[in-house]
Design a protein around this motif. Structure first.
Motif, short mmCIF file in Angstrom:
data_model
loop_
_atom_site.label_atom_id
_atom_site.label_comp_id
_atom_site.label_asym_id
_atom_site.label_seq_id
_atom_site.Cartn_x
_atom_site.Cartn_y
_atom_site.Cartn_z
N LEU A 152 -29.77 16.25 15.91
CA LEU A 152 -28.38 16.63 15.64
C LEU A 152 -28.00 16.32 14.21
CD1 LEU A 152 -25.69 17.68 16.67
CD2 LEU A 152 -25.20 15.40 17.59
N SER A 153 -28.47 15.22 13.68
CA SER A 153 -28.23 14.85 12.30
C SER A 153 -26.74 14.90 12.00
CB SER A 153 -29.03 15.78 11.37
OG SER A 153 -28.90 15.37 10.03
N ASP A 154 -26.34 15.53 10.88
CA ASP A 154 -24.93 15.59 10.49
C ASP A 154 -24.27 16.91 10.87
OD1 ASP A 154 -25.03 13.04 9.33
OD2 ASP A 154 -25.80 13.85 7.46
N HIS A 155 -24.96 17.73 11.66
CA HIS A 155 -24.43 19.05 11.99
C HIS A 155 -23.34 18.95 13.06
CE1 HIS A 155 -27.29 21.02 9.47
NE2 HIS A 155 -28.33 20.63 10.18
N ASP A 161 -23.85 24.70 12.37
CA ASP A 161 -22.39 24.73 12.45
C ASP A 161 -21.86 25.66 13.52
OD1 ASP A 161 -22.16 22.93 10.36
OD2 ASP A 161 -22.29 24.50 8.85
N ARG A 162 -22.77 26.31 14.27
CA ARG A 162 -22.32 27.24 15.31
C ARG A 162 -22.93 26.86 16.66
NH1 ARG A 162 -22.79 33.45 13.53
NH2 ARG A 162 -21.72 33.57 15.54
N LEU A 163 -22.15 27.05 17.69
CA LEU A 163 -22.62 26.83 19.05
C LEU A 163 -23.81 27.73 19.35
CD1 LEU A 163 -21.60 25.40 21.81
CD2 LEU A 163 -20.69 27.67 22.33
N THR A 164 -24.84 27.17 20.00
CA THR A 164 -26.00 27.98 20.39
C THR A 164 -26.40 27.66 21.82
OG1 THR A 164 -27.76 26.41 19.77
CG2 THR A 164 -26.86 27.81 18.00
N LEU A 165 -27.42 28.35 22.28
CA LEU A 165 -27.93 28.11 23.63
C LEU A 165 -28.41 26.67 23.80
CD1 LEU A 165 -29.96 31.41 24.31
CD2 LEU A 165 -27.64 30.82 25.09
N ALA A 166 -28.83 26.02 22.72
CA ALA A 166 -29.27 24.62 22.83
C ALA A 166 -28.14 23.74 23.34
CB ALA A 166 -29.77 24.12 21.47
#
Length: 224
Positions: A152-155, A161-166
């Motif tokens: 995840l780091s600083d994102h 910066d965008r929601l994804t399936l992950a």
């Protein structure tokens, strides 16, 4: 036959919820058709025709039939208008697929089944928990949360910066897992996971897909 997508499954299922989250985030109107694979009397032939392995979810869009959550969610993202749920660049997409694989291979079997089911559900039913399974799950949980916090780091979201399936894969699994007190303590050690979790729990789709029997929880109870 309708072109309105039909999703077959139960709202308590992690994988049905993942598919529902994808549909809602894409803005796709659909129907959830109840299927309880644990119902007395066994699996109905009608569902085995949709999913020969007798699992959920199964999906229909017109005359197109599909099962396996990974296939369903990617189809939903690519077949319908709405915000993209998969990164466009190869590295971010590979990272998304890596996180989904971590969710499938480690988070679901160990944090959900190894900890939540053993420590929360079994005691409710008066069943003895499997101590060996719990101990093994603890070790995998520590590794899993450390790995996810590092990725995840600083994102803002798991892959940027965008929601994804992950994010949508992890959300229903974590929602069960944090019911386990010791897992909450592990989770609280990673502040960035807590920040991510608050963003997830604030999603309309997350709230709208809460299982019907699920009690309401505060979005920030982990770090109150």
């Amino acid at each position: 036959m309708t072109d309105r997508p039909q999703l077959y499954g139960a709202d308590y299922s992690v994988y049905v919820r993942i598919a529902r989250l994808a549909l809602l985030e894409k803005g796709v109107a659909h129907d959830l058709v109840p299927v309880d694979i644990f119902a007395e009397g066994g699996m109905r032939d009608s569902h085995l025709a949709r999913h020969p392995f007798g699992k959920i979810p199964a999906f229909e869009h017109g005359d197109f039939h599909l099962y396996e959550t990974g296939a369903i969610t990617r189809y939903v993202d690519e077949a319908f208008d709405g915000p993209a749920l998969q990164p466009a660049d190869a590295k971010s997409r590979a990272r998304m697929n890596q996180i989904i694989s971590i969710a499938d291979g480690y988070v679901y079997p160990h944090l959900v089944w190894g900890l939540y089911v053993e420590c929360i559900e079994k005691p409710k039913r008066g069943e003895a928990l499997d101590e060996d399974r719990v101990e093994s799950a603890r070790g995998v949980a520590l590794i899993s949360l450390t790995v996810l916090a590092g990725l995840l780091s600083d994102h803002r979201w798991m892959c940027g910066d965008r929601l994804t399936l992950a994010d949508l894969y992890l959300a229903p699994m974590i929602d069960y897992a944090v019911e386990v007190p010791e897992l909450r303590e592990m989770f609280a050690e990673h502040r960035n996971l807590g920040d991510w979790w608050q963003r997830v729990t604030a999603l309309d789709s997350f709230r709208d897909t809460q299982p019907s029997s699920w009690r309401q929880k505060s979005a920030n109870f982990l770090f109150a």
